[in-house]
Design a protein around this motif. Structure first.
Motif, short mmCIF file in Angstrom:
data_model
loop_
_atom_site.label_atom_id
_atom_site.label_comp_id
_atom_site.label_asym_id
_atom_site.label_seq_id
_atom_site.Cartn_x
_atom_site.Cartn_y
_atom_site.Cartn_z
N PRO A 74 0.88 -1.32 -0.12
CA PRO A 74 0.17 0.14 -0.05
C PRO A 74 0.74 1.15 0.05
N ILE A 75 1.85 1.40 0.66
CA ILE A 75 2.80 2.35 0.78
C ILE A 75 3.58 2.53 -0.62
N LEU A 76 4.01 1.44 -1.21
CA LEU A 76 4.62 1.67 -2.60
C LEU A 76 3.62 2.11 -3.53
N ASN A 77 2.46 1.70 -3.41
CA ASN A 77 1.39 2.17 -4.38
C ASN A 77 1.17 3.63 -4.34
N LEU A 78 1.27 4.19 -3.07
CA LEU A 78 1.06 5.72 -2.84
C LEU A 78 2.22 6.29 -3.38
N PHE A 79 3.39 5.83 -3.34
CA PHE A 79 4.46 6.53 -3.86
C PHE A 79 4.76 6.26 -5.36
N LYS A 80 4.33 5.31 -5.79
CA LYS A 80 4.48 4.92 -7.17
C LYS A 80 4.48 6.33 -8.12
N PRO A 81 3.61 7.22 -8.25
CA PRO A 81 3.64 8.31 -9.13
C PRO A 81 4.67 9.28 -8.95
N HIS A 82 5.21 9.30 -7.74
CA HIS A 82 6.18 10.26 -7.17
C HIS A 82 7.69 9.39 -7.67
N ILE A 83 7.59 8.23 -7.47
CA ILE A 83 8.86 7.61 -8.08
C ILE A 83 8.91 7.48 -9.80
N SER A 84 7.76 7.55 -10.43
CA SER A 84 7.77 7.50 -12.03
C SER A 84 8.08 8.77 -12.30
N SER A 85 7.55 9.99 -11.59
CA SER A 85 7.96 11.25 -12.08
C SER A 85 9.60 11.95 -11.70
N GLY A 86 10.16 11.07 -10.71
CA GLY A 86 11.57 11.26 -10.36
C GLY A 86 11.80 12.16 -9.19
N ASP A 87 10.42 12.41 -8.64
CA ASP A 87 10.51 13.06 -7.35
C ASP A 87 11.19 12.31 -5.98
N VAL A 88 10.78 10.93 -6.13
CA VAL A 88 11.49 10.22 -5.42
C VAL A 88 12.37 9.30 -6.07
N HIS A 89 13.78 8.93 -5.87
CA HIS A 89 14.41 8.21 -6.68
C HIS A 89 14.63 6.84 -5.97
N ALA A 90 14.81 6.86 -4.84
CA ALA A 90 15.00 5.74 -4.13
C ALA A 90 14.30 5.79 -2.72
N LEU A 91 13.55 4.54 -2.23
CA LEU A 91 12.63 4.81 -0.98
C LEU A 91 13.08 3.10 -0.44
N ASP A 92 14.06 3.24 0.65
CA ASP A 92 14.22 1.98 1.48
C ASP A 92 13.30 1.85 2.55
N LEU A 93 12.52 0.91 2.23
CA LEU A 93 11.14 0.68 3.01
C LEU A 93 11.29 -0.28 3.94
N LYS A 94 11.50 -0.06 5.36
CA LYS A 94 11.38 -1.03 6.17
C LYS A 94 10.06 -1.09 7.01
N CYS A 95 9.17 -2.15 6.89
CA CYS A 95 7.79 -2.05 7.69
C CYS A 95 7.92 -3.18 8.62
N MET A 96 7.88 -3.02 9.95
CA MET A 96 7.66 -3.99 10.76
C MET A 96 6.87 -3.72 11.99
N THR A 97 6.77 -4.72 12.78
CA THR A 97 5.86 -4.62 14.04
C THR A 97 6.96 -3.96 15.19
N PRO A 98 6.20 -3.53 16.20
CA PRO A 98 7.05 -3.06 16.99
C PRO A 98 7.86 -3.98 17.99
N GLU A 99 7.47 -5.28 17.84
CA GLU A 99 8.45 -6.38 18.65
C GLU A 99 9.59 -6.48 17.54
N GLN A 100 9.37 -6.60 16.24
CA GLN A 100 10.43 -6.63 15.40
C GLN A 100 11.58 -5.22 15.43
#
Length: 94
Positions: free
Chosen positions: A52-78
């Motif tokens: 869901p997060i990548l889908n939100l940023f897809k247009p911004h990545i395609s346009s070049g506004d965001v070049h790299a998004l190192d995304l770590k999604c985790m639970t509080p325990e992790q």
């Protein structure tokens, strides 16, 4: 240029209960390391958490506004057992 505050606000629209940490890796406003910590991720596979997060940023990545998004999604325990999760492939650090 994209700001860390903007990235945070966008992610909170998708995962409102999350704790979000955003680092502008190069100070250029286009390479970001993002930790998203949420109890809602419990029982989900990594791609299910990120999609869901990548889908939100897809247009911004395609346009070049965001070049790299190192995304770590985790639970509080992790998150409590993982210290430094940042990865920057363009970094001079080895």
């Amino acid at each position: 240029m994209v700001s860390t505050d903007w990235v945070t606000s966008q992610i909170l629209e998708v995962v409102p209960d999350a704790e979000v940490e955003v680092v502008d890796l190069n100070g250029t406003g286009d390479h970001f390391h993002v930790r998203v910590i949420s109890v809602s991720f419990d029982g989900m596979r990594p791609l299910q958490r990120q999609k869901p997060i990548l889908n939100l940023f897809k247009p911004h990545i395609s346009s070049g506004d965001v070049h790299a998004l190192d995304l770590k999604c985790m639970t509080p325990e992790q998150a409590s057992s993982t210290l430094d999760t940042a990865f920057d492939p363009h970094s001079e650090k080895k």
